[in-house]
Design a protein around this motif. Structure first.
Motif, PDB file in Angstrom:
ATOM      1  N   HIS A  39       0.823  -1.217   0.000  1.00 37.15           N
ATOM      2  CA  HIS A  39       0.000   0.000   0.000  1.00 37.15           C
ATOM      3  C   HIS A  39       0.853   1.262   0.000  1.00 37.15           C
ATOM      4  O   HIS A  39       0.545   2.225  -0.689  1.00 37.15           O
ATOM      5  CB  HIS A  39      -0.938   0.005   1.219  1.00 37.15           C
ATOM      6  CG  HIS A  39      -2.051  -0.994   1.100  1.00 37.15           C
ATOM      7  ND1 HIS A  39      -2.903  -1.272   2.141  1.00 37.15           N
ATOM      8  CD2 HIS A  39      -2.448  -1.792   0.080  1.00 37.15           C
ATOM      9  CE1 HIS A  39      -3.784  -2.195   1.760  1.00 37.15           C
ATOM     10  NE2 HIS A  39      -3.506  -2.531   0.520  1.00 37.15           N
ATOM     11  N   ARG A  40       1.914   1.268   0.774  1.00 41.27           N
ATOM     12  CA  ARG A  40       2.714   2.500   0.818  1.00 41.27           C
ATOM     13  C   ARG A  40       3.395   2.742  -0.521  1.00 41.27           C
ATOM     14  O   ARG A  40       3.524   3.898  -0.959  1.00 41.27           O
ATOM     15  CB  ARG A  40       3.691   2.510   1.987  1.00 41.27           C
ATOM     16  CG  ARG A  40       4.762   1.457   1.983  1.00 41.27           C
ATOM     17  CD  ARG A  40       5.629   1.596   3.245  1.00 41.27           C
ATOM     18  NE  ARG A  40       6.489   0.452   3.451  1.00 41.27           N
ATOM     19  CZ  ARG A  40       7.616   0.212   2.794  1.00 41.27           C
ATOM     20  NH1 ARG A  40       8.028   1.068   1.862  1.00 41.27           N
ATOM     21  NH2 ARG A  40       8.337  -0.862   3.054  1.00 41.27           N
ATOM     22  N   GLU A  42       2.163   1.918  -3.373  1.00 46.40           N
ATOM     23  CA  GLU A  42       1.142   2.351  -4.328  1.00 46.40           C
ATOM     24  C   GLU A  42       0.595   3.744  -4.029  1.00 46.40           C
ATOM     25  O   GLU A  42       0.389   4.549  -4.929  1.00 46.40           O
ATOM     26  CB  GLU A  42      -0.012   1.340  -4.351  1.00 46.40           C
ATOM     27  CG  GLU A  42      -1.074   1.714  -5.384  1.00 46.40           C
ATOM     28  CD  GLU A  42      -2.043   0.587  -5.665  1.00 46.40           C
ATOM     29  OE1 GLU A  42      -1.854  -0.523  -5.140  1.00 46.40           O
ATOM     30  OE2 GLU A  42      -3.007   0.838  -6.427  1.00 46.40           O
ATOM     31  N   TYR A  43       0.339   4.016  -2.752  1.00 46.20           N
ATOM     32  CA  TYR A  43      -0.381   5.266  -2.425  1.00 46.20           C
ATOM     33  C   TYR A  43       0.520   6.389  -1.938  1.00 46.20           C
ATOM     34  O   TYR A  43       0.150   7.553  -2.006  1.00 46.20           O
ATOM     35  CB  TYR A  43      -1.480   4.979  -1.394  1.00 46.20           C
ATOM     36  CG  TYR A  43      -2.475   3.969  -1.912  1.00 46.20           C
ATOM     37  CD1 TYR A  43      -3.348   4.305  -2.951  1.00 46.20           C
ATOM     38  CD2 TYR A  43      -2.514   2.674  -1.401  1.00 46.20           C
ATOM     39  CE1 TYR A  43      -4.240   3.372  -3.454  1.00 46.20           C
ATOM     40  CE2 TYR A  43      -3.407   1.738  -1.895  1.00 46.20           C
ATOM     41  CZ  TYR A  43      -4.266   2.086  -2.928  1.00 46.20           C
ATOM     42  OH  TYR A  43      -5.144   1.170  -3.439  1.00 46.20           O
ATOM     43  N   VAL A  87      -3.485  10.528   3.475  1.00 45.56           N
ATOM     44  CA  VAL A  87      -4.007   9.383   2.731  1.00 45.56           C
ATOM     45  C   VAL A  87      -4.478   8.332   3.734  1.00 45.56           C
ATOM     46  O   VAL A  87      -3.724   7.946   4.638  1.00 45.56           O
ATOM     47  CB  VAL A  87      -2.916   8.787   1.810  1.00 45.56           C
ATOM     48  CG1 VAL A  87      -3.416   7.512   1.127  1.00 45.56           C
ATOM     49  CG2 VAL A  87      -2.481   9.824   0.777  1.00 45.56           C
ATOM     50  N   THR A  89      -5.808   4.536   4.289  1.00 45.95           N
ATOM     51  CA  THR A  89      -5.912   3.211   3.674  1.00 45.95           C
ATOM     52  C   THR A  89      -6.326   2.182   4.720  1.00 45.95           C
ATOM     53  O   THR A  89      -6.094   2.369   5.910  1.00 45.95           O
ATOM     54  CB  THR A  89      -4.563   2.771   3.067  1.00 45.95           C
ATOM     55  OG1 THR A  89      -3.553   2.851   4.085  1.00 45.95           O
ATOM     56  CG2 THR A  89      -4.161   3.656   1.896  1.00 45.95           C
ATOM     57  N   ALA A  96      -8.481  -0.736  -0.857  1.00 46.76           N
ATOM     58  CA  ALA A  96      -7.542  -0.293   0.169  1.00 46.76           C
ATOM     59  C   ALA A  96      -7.664   1.202   0.451  1.00 46.76           C
ATOM     60  O   ALA A  96      -7.520   1.646   1.577  1.00 46.76           O
ATOM     61  CB  ALA A  96      -6.117  -0.617  -0.271  1.00 46.76           C
ATOM     62  N   HIS A  97      -7.921   1.979  -0.591  1.00 48.58           N
ATOM     63  CA  HIS A  97      -7.882   3.436  -0.460  1.00 48.58           C
ATOM     64  C   HIS A  97      -9.258   3.945  -0.048  1.00 48.58           C
ATOM     65  O   HIS A  97     -10.213   3.863  -0.823  1.00 48.58           O
ATOM     66  CB  HIS A  97      -7.464   4.032  -1.809  1.00 48.58           C
ATOM     67  CG  HIS A  97      -7.086   5.479  -1.742  1.00 48.58           C
ATOM     68  ND1 HIS A  97      -6.767   6.198  -2.873  1.00 48.58           N
ATOM     69  CD2 HIS A  97      -6.985   6.350  -0.699  1.00 48.58           C
ATOM     70  CE1 HIS A  97      -6.479   7.449  -2.521  1.00 48.58           C
ATOM     71  NE2 HIS A  97      -6.602   7.561  -1.214  1.00 48.58           N
ATOM     72  N   THR A 100      -8.575  10.484   0.567  1.00 46.74           N
ATOM     73  CA  THR A 100      -7.442  11.379   0.753  1.00 46.74           C
ATOM     74  C   THR A 100      -7.993  12.744   1.136  1.00 46.74           C
ATOM     75  O   THR A 100      -8.914  13.251   0.487  1.00 46.74           O
ATOM     76  CB  THR A 100      -6.591  11.485  -0.517  1.00 46.74           C
ATOM     77  OG1 THR A 100      -5.988  10.201  -0.777  1.00 46.74           O
ATOM     78  CG2 THR A 100      -5.478  12.519  -0.351  1.00 46.74           C
ATOM     79  N   GLU A 214     -10.897  13.420  -1.505  1.00 49.43           N
ATOM     80  CA  GLU A 214     -11.136  12.404  -2.542  1.00 49.43           C
ATOM     81  C   GLU A 214     -11.708  11.199  -1.801  1.00 49.43           C
ATOM     82  O   GLU A 214     -11.142  10.763  -0.800  1.00 49.43           O
ATOM     83  CB  GLU A 214      -9.823  12.011  -3.214  1.00 49.43           C
ATOM     84  CG  GLU A 214      -9.058  13.162  -3.845  1.00 49.43           C
ATOM     85  CD  GLU A 214      -7.617  12.762  -4.162  1.00 49.43           C
ATOM     86  OE1 GLU A 214      -7.418  11.685  -4.777  1.00 49.43           O
ATOM     87  OE2 GLU A 214      -6.703  13.497  -3.752  1.00 49.43           O
ATOM     88  N   PHE A 216     -13.643   7.219  -1.728  1.00 52.79           N
ATOM     89  CA  PHE A 216     -13.681   5.927  -2.426  1.00 52.79           C
ATOM     90  C   PHE A 216     -14.684   4.973  -1.774  1.00 52.79           C
ATOM     91  O   PHE A 216     -15.349   5.330  -0.799  1.00 52.79           O
ATOM     92  CB  PHE A 216     -12.272   5.340  -2.488  1.00 52.79           C
ATOM     93  CG  PHE A 216     -11.305   6.267  -3.191  1.00 52.79           C
ATOM     94  CD1 PHE A 216     -11.240   6.312  -4.578  1.00 52.79           C
ATOM     95  CD2 PHE A 216     -10.507   7.150  -2.462  1.00 52.79           C
ATOM     96  CE1 PHE A 216     -10.384   7.188  -5.223  1.00 52.79           C
ATOM     97  CE2 PHE A 216      -9.651   8.026  -3.105  1.00 52.79           C
ATOM     98  CZ  PHE A 216      -9.587   8.050  -4.492  1.00 52.79           C
TER      99      PHE A 216
END
Lengths: 258, 322
Positions: A39-40, A42-43, A87, A89, A96-97, A100, A214, A216
């Motif tokens: 995750h880290r 990717e995000y 962010v 997660t 996962a996200h 933000t 943002e 999700f």
């Protein structure tokens, strides 16, 4: 100075919800383990510098009473420097996200709720000057929150009340609470396509943006979001605009309490 | 006359867990022996009560957190609620079979699992509950089982959710010559059955009443519950078996349940009206005068999540829409 206001309730100093530190923040597993390395990368960015930081406070109950509504507070107000974004997660979630948060001119503090598919940690990573400060809270949950249909689909007409926005702005504390009637469908429940909020922003009386999110799939059904505004912004009306993935848009204006 | 019936319904252990670990010190932590040491007490002639721990579900108590009432009749006992697990139901059944001449009828007061998950031990008996409770048991039984397996672990072995089959009717009910009155209330859940034993004047109040144990509010409707308490206040029972908490002869549970509901509702209203997050409302803890109740603060923390939408909707005006 803390922005937590539990003590506004009589005898409200019990302090039952405390941040977890060290490996306890991730349920006893090493902080940099499980899904986190993935995750880290990717995000936050593959080579982004990061560290676990107790000043990035994540508050949650130890056990989720309802996997469809697991409440959290993320509070980065004790971090030195300007928080560019946070962010959020969820370690073991099909999505996962969660969100933000760009605090902008609001304080880096957010109250929200998410759906939980399985027990695990939620992490908040605050970016300050190119570095990430990461906090976490581990929640025991039976799960199914992301794959179950929204509660509203049990009713004959889920569109009744859809999009209704409620809110309030407390001048004294700078608190702004907004909630939107929205099913927040993840797309995982049989026969129900994804339908969820993708963005939400606060604007001051002059139309300039204060903060934005943002959003999700993991955000809870009928989400409630709690912001803290500085005194100058809490004295004037604030307009909230939001949008979902199907092009619906939602708007409302809160005026400060007398 | 009140009698205490010490019961040991458990099979004799071959080895205590401490002994077992001396023999095999590297064995993984072994689950303690899963036996219910139930201690039925006769509170009025032919009115037996098995008192639950004033706690939330845990691996220490095995779900024996709920009060069970058994009313003796010449045709066997009327069993009011059956406990949290198949094993607990079997222990209750064994007591009824060994001491009360069997089971004439089972009543489940409402759909919360601590009140009916022992039903499978009574599969051969008439099983009754209010119709809305039967529907809720059928709808949520699987979810409750998943929760309880996660919390109670091996205590749940062999537990099979078996909803009651026949709906109860409001009014008088005679079983083996024992005259009862059933009152179908609501507020703690969508349907809460209260039983009055005519012969002794005992009120078996189900979870409409709690004493020295925090009321649980996952399905609560404050207004209906308080209205139900008004109805209960018009009765003058000789003694009361609350859903959770001790047997008592005065109106203690009635007063405390009313005070708890009123104070908790006011506290969560104030929290939402002040702009607290759910986390901050939880962190503040229960109203201080109720912090000492059994099952608190856990029960209060659960209540914040469960009841928050009620309070928030009142606190937040509509400001816009789609």
């Amino acid at each position: 100075m803390t922005v937590i206001i539990s003590d506004m309730l009589p005898g409200g100093t019990a302090g039952l919800i405390q941040p977890a530190t060290g490996d306890a923040a991730t349920g006893g597993d090493a902080f940099d383990s499980g899904m986190w390395p993935t995750h880290r990368a990717e995000y936050l960015g593959a080579d982004a510098p990061w560290r676990q930081d107790p000043a990035m406070v994540v508050l949650a109950p130890r056990a989720a009473e309802n996997s469809a509504h697991v409440p959290f507070v993320i509070d980065a107000t004790a971090l030195p420097g300007v928080v560019e974004r946070i962010v959020v997660t969820v370690d073991y979630s099909p999505f996962a996200h969660a969100l933000t948060f760009h605090p902008g001119r609001a304080l880096p503090f957010l109250g929200f709720g998410v759906k939980y598919e399985v027990a695990g940690a939620l992490r908040a990573s605050a970016r300050i000057g190119g570095e990430w400060h990461v906090g976490a809270a581990w929640v025991s949950a039976l799960g199914g929150g992301c794959s179950a249909p929204a509660a509203v689909h049990a009713r004959p007409d889920w569109q009744q009340g859809f999009g209704q926005m409620r809110g309030r702005l407390w001048q004294k504390t700078g608190r702004l609470v907004v909630s939107i009637r929205h099913p927040q469908d993840t797309g995982l429940a049989d026969g129900i396509p994804a339908h969820h909020l993708t963005e939400l922003a606060l604007y001051d009386a002059q139309g300039a943006r204060i903060a934005n999110l943002e959003l999700f799939e993991p955000l809870e059904e009928n989400p409630t979001l709690t912001f803290v505004l500085p005194p100058d912004l809490a004295r004037q009306p604030v307009t909230i605009r939001s949008r979902d993935n199907l092009g619906d848009s939602f708007t409302g204006t809160v005026r400060p309490d007398a | 006359m009140r009698m205490r019936a010490p019961l040991s319904l458990s099979r004799r252990q071959l080895l205590g867990s401490a002994t077992a670990c001396l023999i095999a010190p590297l064995c993984p932590a072994r689950a303690a022996d899963r036996n219910y040491e139930l201690a039925p007490v006769e509170r009025a002639p032919g009115v037996w009560m098995i008192e639950g721990a004033r706690e939330v579900f845990s691996r220490q108590n095995g779900g024996a957190i709920v009060n069970i009432a058994l009313l003796e009749t010449p045709k066997g006992a009327v069993v009011i609620d059956t406990g949290s697990t198949g094993g607990m139901g079997a222990a209750i059944r064994a007591f009824a079979d060994q001491r009360l001449g069997g089971v004439a009828m089972v009543l489940n007061t409402h759909h919360h699992p601590d009140h009916w998950f022992g039903n499978a031990a009574f599969e051969d008996c008439p099983l009754l509950a209010p119709a809305p409770a039967i529907a809720a048991c059928t709808q949520y039984g699987g979810d409750f089982a998943a929760s309880l397996y996660a919390i109670l672990g091996s205590w749940m072995s062999g537990t099979r959710p078996l909803p009651a089959r026949q709906p109860t009717a409001e009014g008088p009910l005679e079983v083996g010559g024992r005259k009862l009155v059933l009152r179908q209330m609501a507020g703690h859940t969508l349907a809460d059955l209260v039983v009055i034993d005519q012969a002794t004047g005992t009120l078996i109040a189900s979870d409409m009443l709690f004493l020295d144990r925090a009321p649980s509010l996952p399905d609560a409707d404050y207004d209906r519950w308080l209205a139900g308490l008004d109805q209960l206040a018009r009765l003058s029972p000789s003694g009361t078996i609350p859903g959770h908490g001790p047997f008592h002869r005065d109106g203690a549970a009635l007063a405390q349940t009313r005070a708890y509901l009123t104070a908790t509702r006011a506290r969560l209203d104030l929290a939402a009206q002040t702009g607290l997050t759910r986390i901050e409302a939880m962190s503040a803890g229960p109203a201080p005068e109720f912090a000492h109740l059994g099952a608190n603060p856990e029960e209060y923390i659960r209540s914040v999540v469960q009841r928050w939408p009620d309070h928030e909707t009142t606190a937040l005006p509509v400001i816009g829409g789609a």
